[in-house]
Structures are given as structure tokens and as C-alpha cells.
Design an enzyme around this catalytic site. Structure first.
Site, PDB file in Angstrom:
ATOM      1  N   ILE A 155     -67.207  25.582  62.630  1.00 46.80           N
ATOM      2  CA  ILE A 155     -67.584  24.425  63.449  1.00 46.80           C
ATOM      3  C   ILE A 155     -66.618  24.253  64.614  1.00 46.80           C
ATOM      4  O   ILE A 155     -67.042  24.028  65.754  1.00 46.80           O
ATOM      5  CB  ILE A 155     -67.626  23.146  62.588  1.00 46.80           C
ATOM      6  N   ALA A 234     -65.350  15.425  59.970  1.00 47.05           N
ATOM      7  CA  ALA A 234     -64.993  16.329  58.875  1.00 47.05           C
ATOM      8  C   ALA A 234     -65.071  15.611  57.525  1.00 47.05           C
ATOM      9  O   ALA A 234     -66.112  15.645  56.860  1.00 47.05           O
ATOM     10  CB  ALA A 234     -63.602  16.904  59.112  1.00 47.05           C
ATOM     11  N   ARG A 235     -63.988  14.960  57.132  1.00 46.07           N
ATOM     12  CA  ARG A 235     -63.934  14.209  55.883  1.00 46.07           C
ATOM     13  C   ARG A 235     -63.127  12.937  56.093  1.00 46.07           C
ATOM     14  O   ARG A 235     -62.130  12.913  56.817  1.00 46.07           O
ATOM     15  CB  ARG A 235     -63.311  15.052  54.757  1.00 46.07           C
ATOM     16  N   GLU A 264     -68.007   5.754  51.079  1.00 48.21           N
ATOM     17  CA  GLU A 264     -69.344   5.730  51.664  1.00 48.21           C
ATOM     18  C   GLU A 264     -70.361   5.314  50.610  1.00 48.21           C
ATOM     19  O   GLU A 264     -70.253   5.741  49.463  1.00 48.21           O
ATOM     20  CB  GLU A 264     -69.693   7.112  52.239  1.00 48.21           C
ATOM     21  N   HIS A 282     -72.408   9.439  58.472  1.00 47.26           N
ATOM     22  CA  HIS A 282     -72.269  10.793  57.920  1.00 47.26           C
ATOM     23  C   HIS A 282     -73.502  11.640  58.232  1.00 47.26           C
ATOM     24  O   HIS A 282     -74.126  12.227  57.330  1.00 47.26           O
ATOM     25  CB  HIS A 282     -72.035  10.732  56.412  1.00 47.26           C
TER      26      HIS A 282
END
Length: 323
Positions: A155, A234-235, A264, A282
Site C-alpha cells: 500500500i 492502517a490500524r 470500533e 474503516h
């Protein structure tokens, strides 16, 4: 007939062809939704007979795996595997696989869409017009700015390719640099501290691990430019959200956009009170094209492993997970 469980809310939703591929290879898929009241009980019960698991967002621990004596593969319907105890799975002979790179174009496009939106204040301008308020809001160019890319995997590389079209000066940080990118004059690898202090826009493309957890915290925000923008697709655990709130509230940095969060769904988060904060649910990797490709890779991972072959993208413990 192999028994496959899917907890992914999007597997097979946008194209039935991955499901058909599994069916032709003697796999019967049962879908379980974590929105149902008895999901945990149903999930544990289904695991007892499952040969394969198509995983969404549920945490897979060693305790859960103790209920899956026949399980041969956990196929993540996506890329991130930080919700899987990979070491525990491998000790039980269970292959963990994901769909590496399948959504790389979707995420890279999303990063630039976000970058343009917050820099040029596109959402704010649209909302004003919809309310009948016709006025000019002045934003900033991204052309020619310095972009800092944290993580130069599949990515990150796509983000870099797009950034060259905007004539951006690209700095990169990665624990395992791809020196070919430097040889092609696409990026300059620098230290993490130099990237944090130099970049006008910082975008994160790292896995969540012990090394990356809270990588961006108070000290990093203190060193960023006052005009800096931070983007994280990403996270969630990579950015300290309390420190981000303080940095945005006190105008230490100009703005931030998060597509991922520590918890989340997000709920009533204090970050949402800030005008210089941009939030999405997300969805960076969720284009229809990407989801179809992710579905096919997920299906092939399962078919390969159940046929005694290697998964297309097997994950090792060093690549992240709950271990």
C-alpha cells in the site's frame, strides 16, 4: 464436503463468484453475524466442526482455538491480522492467511482523496453550500509538499506512486527499507524522527505490532510541523488518540484524518468535537473492485490449504497478531 464459517460482513456480498469457487471445490459456507444476540455461542459451536474460517473483525485467541479441533486455516478477509493469535494457531497446525495487496489501490486512492479533502476543505465547502451558505473557504495545495510515508509495503508503494504525480518530495521510514525505491529516485529513506519533524503530510501504512503500538504519541506531535496533517488508514492502535486530541485541540498540528480507531465502532468520541478532525468508518480498503479481489484471494487461500497446497499469502508471527 468441507465446512467453512464466515464472520466477514462483506465476503460474497459484492460478487458471488468467490462463493461459487468454494462450492466447486467442495466447500460449504455458513455465515455468522456478530450482530446477532447469540453470536459467541453459535460461533464456538460452529468452530467444533469447521475445516476453515473466513474471518472478519473477531479476536481469535488460543482459548477460542481450543474449540476448533478440525480447523486447518484461518483466512482473513482483508489484510490486517492483529486480531489473530498467530503463534497459537501455528502451534495447533492452523495456517493463517490474508489477502495481501488486494486492496492496495483502494487504500492508496482513499489516502489521496482524504488528503485533498482536508487540504482543500472540500467537505466543509460542500456542507456550507447545502445549507445555503455560498462563501469561499481557502485551503492549501498538496502539489509540491513533503509527504512522509510510514511503511513502504504494497500500500505504501502505491501511495508513493500517486504522490509522484503531485510532484511531492517523498520521505519514507520502514524497518525493512526497499532500497529499490531509492534507486528509482521515488523516495528518500530517513529516520523516523526526521520524517516526523520534516513532513507536511504524514500517512501511516504499518502493521500493528508491539513495535508500532502508540508509535505516534505526544512526543511525536510535539515535533511535527504546526501545519502538518496526519492520515491513518492502517490500524487504530498506532496513534495515541488522547495525544492526538490534545495536539489538535491546542493546534500543535493543523489537522488529522483517521479511518481506523482503537475501539470500533467509534461511538461518542471527543475527537469528533474538533473541526480539524476528519473521521471515516474503516472504509479505506472497501471499494467494490477491491472487495471482489479480496474475496477471490480468501477463497483460493482456503482451497489451497484444504487441498494440501500452500496458501497464496500465509502470515508468519513476525507480521503481527495478538501474540
Amino acid at each position: 464436503m468441507y465446512k467453512i464459517i464466515s464472520t466477514s460482513p462483506t465476503f460474497g456480498k459484492y460478487s458471488k463468484k468467490p462463493l461459487e469457487l468454494l462450492s466447486r471445490n467442495h466447500c460449504e459456507v455458513t455465515f455468522l453475524s456478530n450482530q446477532t444476540p447469540f453470536f459467541k455461542t453459535d460461533f464456538i459451536e460452529a468452530l467444533k466442526e469447521a475445516d476453515g474460517l473466513i474471518l472478519g473483525f473477531e479476536n481469535i485467541t488460543d482459548e477460542i482455538l481450543s474449540n476448533a479441533p478440525k480447523l486447518k486455516i484461518i483466512a482473513k478477509h482483508g489484510t490486517g491480522v492483529d486480531n489473530i493469535d498467530i503463534v497459537a494457531a501455528q502451534k495447533r497446525g492452523i495456517v493463517v492467511a490474508n489477502a495481501q495487496g488486494a486492496n492496495r489501490h483502494a487504500v492508496a486512492d482513499f489516502v489521496f482523496g482524504t488528503m485533498l479533502s482536508i487540504s482543500r476543505k472540500i467537505c466543509e465547502s460542500s456542507n456550507l453550500v447545502k445549507r445555503g451558505d455560498w462563501q469561499s473557504i481557502i485551503g492549501n495545495d498538496i502539489y509540491g509538499k513533503t509527504l512522509g510515508v510510514i511503511g513502504t509495503g504494497k500500500i505504501g508503494k502505491e501511495v508513493i506512486r500517486r504522490a509522484k504525480g503531485f510532484n511531492m518530495d517523498i520521505l519514507a521510514f520502514d524497518l525493512y527499507p526497499d532500497r529499490t525505491l531509492e534507486q528509482l529516485n521515488l523516495v528518500k529513506y530517513v529516520s523516523f524522527d526526521e520524517l516526523i519533524g520534516t513532513a507536511d503530510i504524514i500517512t501511516i501504512h504499518a502493521d500493528l505490532s508491539n513495535k508500532s503500538a502508540s508509535m505516534i504519541g505526544k512526543s511525536e506531535f510535539d515535533r511535527m510541523k504546526k501545519e502538518a496533517l496526519l492520515i491513518n488508514t492502517a490500524r487504530g492502535g498506532i496513534v495515541d488518540e488522547d495525544a492526538l486530541y490534545e495536539a489538535l485541540y491546542s493546534k500543535k498540528i493543523k489537522g488529522a484524518a483517521l479511518d481506523v480507531f482503537q475501539t470500533e465502532p467509534l461511538g461518542n468520541h471527543k475527537l469528533l468535537e474538533l473541526d480539524n478532525f476528519f473521521a471515516t468508518p474503516h472504509i479505506a480498503g472497501y471499494s467494490e473492485e477491491a472487495l471482489v479481489e479480496v474475496g477471490f484471494i480468501t477463497a483460493r487461500n482456503i482451497i489451497n490449504v484444504l487441498s494440501g497446497l500452500d496458501a497464496e499469502y500465509e502470515v508468519s508471527p513476525c507480521e503481527g497478531g495478538l501474540n
